[in-house]
Scaffold this active site. Structure first.
Site, PDB file in Angstrom:
ATOM      1  N   ARG A 100      -8.533   0.547   5.099  1.00  0.00           N
ATOM      2  CA  ARG A 100      -7.634   1.497   4.431  1.00  0.00           C
ATOM      3  C   ARG A 100      -6.418   0.770   3.860  1.00  0.00           C
ATOM      4  NH1 ARG A 100      -5.103   5.555   8.001  1.00  0.00           N
ATOM      5  NH2 ARG A 100      -3.862   5.475   6.123  1.00  0.00           N
ATOM      6  N   LYS A 128       0.830  -1.220   0.000  1.00  0.00           N
ATOM      7  CA  LYS A 128       0.000   0.000   0.000  1.00  0.00           C
ATOM      8  C   LYS A 128       0.863   1.268   0.000  1.00  0.00           C
ATOM      9  CE  LYS A 128      -1.348   1.892   3.810  1.00  0.00           C
ATOM     10  NZ  LYS A 128      -1.440   3.213   4.392  1.00  0.00           N
ATOM     11  N   ASN A 129       1.865   1.305   0.852  1.00  0.00           N
ATOM     12  CA  ASN A 129       2.627   2.546   0.982  1.00  0.00           C
ATOM     13  C   ASN A 129       3.507   2.820  -0.238  1.00  0.00           C
ATOM     14  OD1 ASN A 129       1.420   3.103   3.375  1.00  0.00           O
ATOM     15  ND2 ASN A 129       3.131   2.446   4.669  1.00  0.00           N
ATOM     16  N   ASP A 181       4.892   0.226  12.005  1.00  0.00           N
ATOM     17  CA  ASP A 181       3.594  -0.276  11.537  1.00  0.00           C
ATOM     18  C   ASP A 181       3.329  -1.717  11.977  1.00  0.00           C
ATOM     19  OD1 ASP A 181       3.125   2.137  10.381  1.00  0.00           O
ATOM     20  OD2 ASP A 181       3.192   1.461   8.306  1.00  0.00           O
ATOM     21  N   CYS A 240      -3.843   8.175   9.657  1.00  0.00           N
ATOM     22  CA  CYS A 240      -4.190   7.735  11.000  1.00  0.00           C
ATOM     23  C   CYS A 240      -3.637   8.705  12.030  1.00  0.00           C
ATOM     24  CB  CYS A 240      -3.592   6.356  11.252  1.00  0.00           C
ATOM     25  SG  CYS A 240      -4.518   5.042  10.473  1.00  0.00           S
ATOM     26  N   ILE A 257       9.099   6.066  16.810  1.00  0.00           N
ATOM     27  CA  ILE A 257       8.775   6.834  15.594  1.00  0.00           C
ATOM     28  C   ILE A 257       7.570   7.765  15.825  1.00  0.00           C
ATOM     29  CG2 ILE A 257       8.302   6.725  13.108  1.00  0.00           C
ATOM     30  CD1 ILE A 257      10.886   5.271  13.722  1.00  0.00           C
ATOM     31  N   ILE A 303       5.615  18.139   8.618  1.00  0.00           N
ATOM     32  CA  ILE A 303       6.009  18.033   7.215  1.00  0.00           C
ATOM     33  C   ILE A 303       7.185  18.942   6.894  1.00  0.00           C
ATOM     34  CG2 ILE A 303       3.821  17.247   6.180  1.00  0.00           C
ATOM     35  CD1 ILE A 303       3.587  20.453   5.623  1.00  0.00           C
ATOM     36  N   ASP A 304       7.864  19.407   7.979  1.00  0.00           N
ATOM     37  CA  ASP A 304       8.950  20.369   7.776  1.00  0.00           C
ATOM     38  C   ASP A 304      10.044  19.860   6.842  1.00  0.00           C
ATOM     39  OD1 ASP A 304       9.195  18.610  10.131  1.00  0.00           O
ATOM     40  OD2 ASP A 304      11.183  19.483  10.339  1.00  0.00           O
ATOM     41  N   GLN A 305      10.309  18.556   6.882  1.00  0.00           N
ATOM     42  CA  GLN A 305      11.406  18.045   6.039  1.00  0.00           C
ATOM     43  C   GLN A 305      11.007  18.007   4.562  1.00  0.00           C
ATOM     44  OE1 GLN A 305      14.517  17.536   7.517  1.00  0.00           O
ATOM     45  NE2 GLN A 305      13.318  18.467   9.159  1.00  0.00           N
ATOM     46  N   ARG A 338       2.392  14.648  13.033  1.00  0.00           N
ATOM     47  CA  ARG A 338       3.087  14.255  11.810  1.00  0.00           C
ATOM     48  C   ARG A 338       3.534  15.497  11.046  1.00  0.00           C
ATOM     49  NH1 ARG A 338      -0.124   8.843   9.848  1.00  0.00           N
ATOM     50  NH2 ARG A 338       1.846   8.363   8.856  1.00  0.00           N
TER      51      ARG A 338
HETATM   52  C1  UD1 Z   1       5.133   6.429   6.402  1.00  0.00           C
HETATM   53  C2  UD1 Z   1       4.047   5.371   6.287  1.00  0.00           C
HETATM   54  C3  UD1 Z   1       3.562   4.956   7.659  1.00  0.00           C
HETATM   55  C4  UD1 Z   1       4.724   4.548   8.543  1.00  0.00           C
HETATM   56  C5  UD1 Z   1       5.820   5.612   8.535  1.00  0.00           C
HETATM   57  C6  UD1 Z   1       7.086   5.163   9.262  1.00  0.00           C
HETATM   58  C7  UD1 Z   1       3.010   5.894   4.173  1.00  0.00           C
HETATM   59  C8  UD1 Z   1       1.808   6.394   3.468  1.00  0.00           C
HETATM   60  N1  UD1 Z   1       2.953   5.899   5.511  1.00  0.00           N
HETATM   61  O1  UD1 Z   1       4.514   7.556   7.014  1.00  0.00           O
HETATM   62  O2  UD1 Z   1       2.657   3.866   7.493  1.00  0.00           O
HETATM   63  O3  UD1 Z   1       4.278   4.367   9.864  1.00  0.00           O
HETATM   64  O4  UD1 Z   1       6.197   5.935   7.183  1.00  0.00           O
HETATM   65  O5  UD1 Z   1       7.600   4.016   8.668  1.00  0.00           O
HETATM   66  O6  UD1 Z   1       3.974   5.466   3.557  1.00  0.00           O
HETATM   67  N2  UD1 Z   1       8.920  13.630  10.499  1.00  0.00           N
HETATM   68  C9  UD1 Z   1       9.337  14.914  10.749  1.00  0.00           C
HETATM   69  N3  UD1 Z   1       9.267  15.840   9.749  1.00  0.00           N
HETATM   70  C10 UD1 Z   1       8.783  15.541   8.509  1.00  0.00           C
HETATM   71  C11 UD1 Z   1       8.362  14.219   8.261  1.00  0.00           C
HETATM   72  C12 UD1 Z   1       8.435  13.284   9.277  1.00  0.00           C
HETATM   73  O7  UD1 Z   1       9.788  15.238  11.853  1.00  0.00           O
HETATM   74  O8  UD1 Z   1       8.747  16.413   7.631  1.00  0.00           O
HETATM   75  C13 UD1 Z   1       9.018  12.601  11.568  1.00  0.00           C
HETATM   76  C14 UD1 Z   1       7.673  12.005  11.970  1.00  0.00           C
HETATM   77  O9  UD1 Z   1       7.051  12.779  12.972  1.00  0.00           O
HETATM   78  C15 UD1 Z   1       8.076  10.637  12.466  1.00  0.00           C
HETATM   79  C16 UD1 Z   1       9.272  10.282  11.597  1.00  0.00           C
HETATM   80  O10 UD1 Z   1       9.733  11.498  11.041  1.00  0.00           O
HETATM   81  O11 UD1 Z   1       8.493  10.697  13.800  1.00  0.00           O
HETATM   82  C17 UD1 Z   1       8.969   9.299  10.490  1.00  0.00           C
HETATM   83  O12 UD1 Z   1       7.899   9.781   9.704  1.00  0.00           O
HETATM   84  P1  UD1 Z   1       7.760   9.396   8.160  1.00  0.00           P
HETATM   85  O13 UD1 Z   1       8.734   8.306   7.840  1.00  0.00           O
HETATM   86  O14 UD1 Z   1       7.806  10.620   7.348  1.00  0.00           O
HETATM   87  O15 UD1 Z   1       6.290   8.821   8.109  1.00  0.00           O
HETATM   88  P2  UD1 Z   1       5.236   8.962   6.958  1.00  0.00           P
HETATM   89  O16 UD1 Z   1       5.930   9.092   5.640  1.00  0.00           O
HETATM   90  O17 UD1 Z   1       4.216   9.985   7.338  1.00  0.00           O
END
Ligand code: UD1
Length: 440
Positions: free
Chosen positions: A405, A30-31, A313, A125, A335, A132-134, A130
């Site tokens: 989902r 899915k991801n 997950d 979820c 995480i 999105i700064d990065q 979560r």
């Molecule tokens: C993806 C998966 C989700 C999985 C997660 C971790 C999808 C659709 N979802 O979520 O199922 O649980 O990877 O394997 O693929 N973070 C920041 N800044 C950012 C982005 C992330 O600080 O801009 C932090 C998050 O808060 C978290 C960590 O980085 O602590 C990992 O997040 P990330 O790997 O980005 O998760 P998703 O891509 O949202």
């Protein structure tokens, strides 16, 4: 209509106690699919995606893509042809994507191709904050102006130019998004401290099959040399690591014996390692794993980490299984901070778990008793189903739209392994199910 809009179809009834035995075939990841579908619009030629999971998240994304003019041609349940030559709008409506967080991949795809994107933030979820700064940092580094306005990410560039992007945290989403956006940028982009998850590699392989030039996916450093255009391709999505892992724990918790087919055993190593520590037998074949659990499960320690560490997950599925293992286990969730929401539910089945911050201390109990519980999120919901299958008596799992989902035909696959589970239309069915399954 999606299941959450039809609350009557939103429950599983489960009678536990039978070991799950037999074979199950795992679907596409899915991801990976969510990112690959979004990336497919970056070509003006038709792209064929095979092994696509038929789950709610992918269907929501395909609907959103159709609404901006992408031609989505469903060849069969698991094959879709995408043509992104007629995209007429780089602005996605909130209503279309509010249900899935991964709609953010449309930013990388649209920005990379059209140098412009407007995508609402939402969905997914509630497993923790979560940020999105990065993602934004990466888009800015390659030359985009990015703002968050009225709940939308608005990104725009005259031209995108390759740059160095260092990720402060290991993030799957930002790694993939920046990789997509940089595909057609001028020059070379380097992503350092990149995520190494199998689906990051799958998306890179897919983009390369369309003519992108991405090297190093699967390592800490990804190098992208921009190309002018992406062309047509036919690509098959990798098997779903988390669906496979869920069935591995289903074998463990029910004292079962399951051959899990169509997997890449390498992607399952951290999961296999923990199951071995718990006393299960694992047999690795070329594209299958067999998990057998015969005796009593033993306690162990788990810390969730980016790949190749133990996946966050899989944490709830491991948690409900360890809560039935002999001894005291400790799970550290590193995480997402809100991933222990299944604990209150499983306590109602008899588990003894104490959560302190990001750590769960689990005192194993000898068994569960069936109860009515509610899915807090996708993976926690699946974990509760596993617990119910191992419990004494009947359980009702509410809010299964979360589970749908990300799991295709979850109940059918479990039934084929001998599980007694039905999707239920209304509260009135509970009594019927209890009587019917008691006779069997
Ligand atoms: C993806 C998966 C989700 C999985 C997660 C971790 C999808 C659709 N979802 O979520 O199922 O649980 O990877 O394997 O693929 N973070 C920041 N800044 C950012 C982005 C992330 O600080 O801009 C932090 C998050 O808060 C978290 C960590 O980085 O602590 C990992 O997040 P990330 O790997 O980005 O998760 P998703 O891509 O949202």
């Amino acid at each position: 209509m999606y299941p959450e809009e039809n609350k009557d179809l939103d429950h599983y009834l489960v009678r536990g106690g039978a070991p799950l035995v037999g074979e199950v075939t795992i679907g596409g990841a899915k991801n990976a699919a969510l990112a690959i579908l979004a990336a497919a619009i970056m070509s003006d030629e038709t792209v064929t995606i095979e092994n696509m999971p038929d789950v709610r998240d992918t269907n929501v994304l395909l609907d959103a893509m159709s609404c901006i003019g992408v031609i989505v041609d469903r060849v069969d349940r698991h094959t879709v042809k995408i043509n992104g030559s007629h995209v007429r709008n780089v602005s996605i409506e909130y209503e279309l994507v509010k249900k899935i967080r991964a709609s953010y991949y449309l930013i990388g795809a649209l920005l990379g191709k059209y140098k412009e994107a407007e995508v609402p933030l939402q969905g997914g979820c509630n497993i923790g904050s979560r940020p999105i700064d990065q993602h934004l940092k990466g888009f800015r580094a390659i030359g985009a102006e990015v703002a968050v306005r009225r709940g939308e990410i608005v990104a725009k560039a005259d031209k995108l130019v390759g740059a160095h992007v260092y990720m402060d945290v290991v993030t799957v989403g930002a790694t993939i998004n920046v990789m997509m956006a940089a595909c057609m940028a001028e020059g070379k982009t380097t992503i350092e401290n990149a995520a190494k998850e199998p689906h990051v590699v799958d998306v890179a392989n897919f983009l390369n099959s369309m003519g992108a030039n991405i090297k190093g996916a699967g390592t800490d450093v990804i190098r992208i040399r921009g190309v002018e255009r992406l062309h047509s391709a036919t690509y098959s999505i990798i098997p779903d690591q988390i669906e496979a892992g869920t069935f591995m724990f289903a074998a463990a918790i029910t004292n079962g014996d399951i051959l899990i087919k169509n997997v890449i055993p390498k992607h399952l190593e951290s999961i296999s390692a923990k199951l071995i520590e718990m006393g299960c037998q694992i047999e690795e074949l070329d594209d299958a794993v067999r998990v057998r659990s015969t005796g009593e499960l033993r306690a162990t320690q788990i810390k969730t980490l980016p790949y190749p560490g133990f996946p966050t997950d899989m944490q709830p599925q491991a948690g409900v299984t360890l809560a039935r293992a002999k001894g005291t286990s400790v799970i550290q969730e590193s995480i997402f901070e809100n991933r222990f929401k299944y604990v209150d539910e499983i306590t109602r089945m008899g588990a003894d778990i104490k959560v302190e911050g990001n750590t769960a201390i689990i005192n194993g109990v000898s068994g569960y008793t069936g109860a009515r519980v509610s899915s807090p999120d996708l993976r926690a919901g699946a974990a509760l189903v596993l617990a119910a299958l191992s419990a004494d008596g009947v359980s009702v799992i509410d809010d299964i739209h979360f589970i749908e989902r990300g799991y295709e035909d979850f109940d059918r696959k479990l039934r084929e392994l001998g599980g007694t589970i039905e999707k239920c239309d209304a509260d009135a069915d509970i009594q019927k199910f209890t009587l019917k399954t008691a006779i069997v």
